[in-house]
Design an enzyme around this catalytic site. Sequence first.
Site, PDB file in Angstrom:
ATOM      1  N   VAL A  68       0.875  -1.177   0.000  1.00 47.10           N
ATOM      2  CA  VAL A  68       0.000   0.000   0.000  1.00 47.10           C
ATOM      3  C   VAL A  68       0.906   1.220   0.000  1.00 47.10           C
ATOM      4  CG1 VAL A  68      -1.980  -1.087   1.132  1.00 47.10           C
ATOM      5  CG2 VAL A  68      -0.211   0.001   2.532  1.00 47.10           C
ATOM      6  N   SER A  69       0.340   2.370  -0.314  1.00 44.21           N
ATOM      7  CA  SER A  69       1.144   3.582  -0.478  1.00 44.21           C
ATOM      8  C   SER A  69       1.486   4.294   0.823  1.00 44.21           C
ATOM      9  CB  SER A  69       0.425   4.561  -1.408  1.00 44.21           C
ATOM     10  OG  SER A  69       0.250   3.980  -2.682  1.00 44.21           O
ATOM     11  N   SER A  70       0.610   4.205   1.823  1.00 41.83           N
ATOM     12  CA  SER A  70       0.859   4.990   3.035  1.00 41.83           C
ATOM     13  C   SER A  70       0.395   4.245   4.281  1.00 41.83           C
ATOM     14  CB  SER A  70       0.139   6.331   2.951  1.00 41.83           C
ATOM     15  OG  SER A  70      -1.266   6.128   3.019  1.00 41.83           O
TER      16      SER A  70
END
Length: 144
Positions: A68-70
């Site tokens: 996931v990105s964050s």
Amino acid sequence: MSKYYSINKFSKILGVSAQTLRNWDKKGKLHPHHTSSNGYRYYSHEQLNQVMNVKPNLDRIVIGYCRVSSNKQRDDLERQIENMKLYLTAQGKPFEIISDIGSGIDYKKKGLKELMKRISQNKVDKVVVFYKDRLLRFGFELVE
């Protein structure tokens, strides 16, 4: 069933000319797997591995890669990991999960670097991702 390569395809993969393969055949260095009734030479995938000195590694495992990105998406990452575990367990082969939190554009993520290291060491049988942009946003084809 084994895969067979024509002399032209086999020579391109090895980076030698088709004539070099004919010379190797004449000298007894590398004979084609078989020759068709019309005289075409065919080489097997096993011969390709042998010539390229690729040794089978029976210890290779399947890697499920999740990202996931964050940090805000940590719950989403946990869901991805659980779904990946369910899928890979059903496949019945040894597997491991590698996960990352970070941008799909960042090539320096710890998990991605570990995955690439294992691939280069011939320790990975297959990489499973649910969506190719989970692995990398750009350049997926290079890894593939």
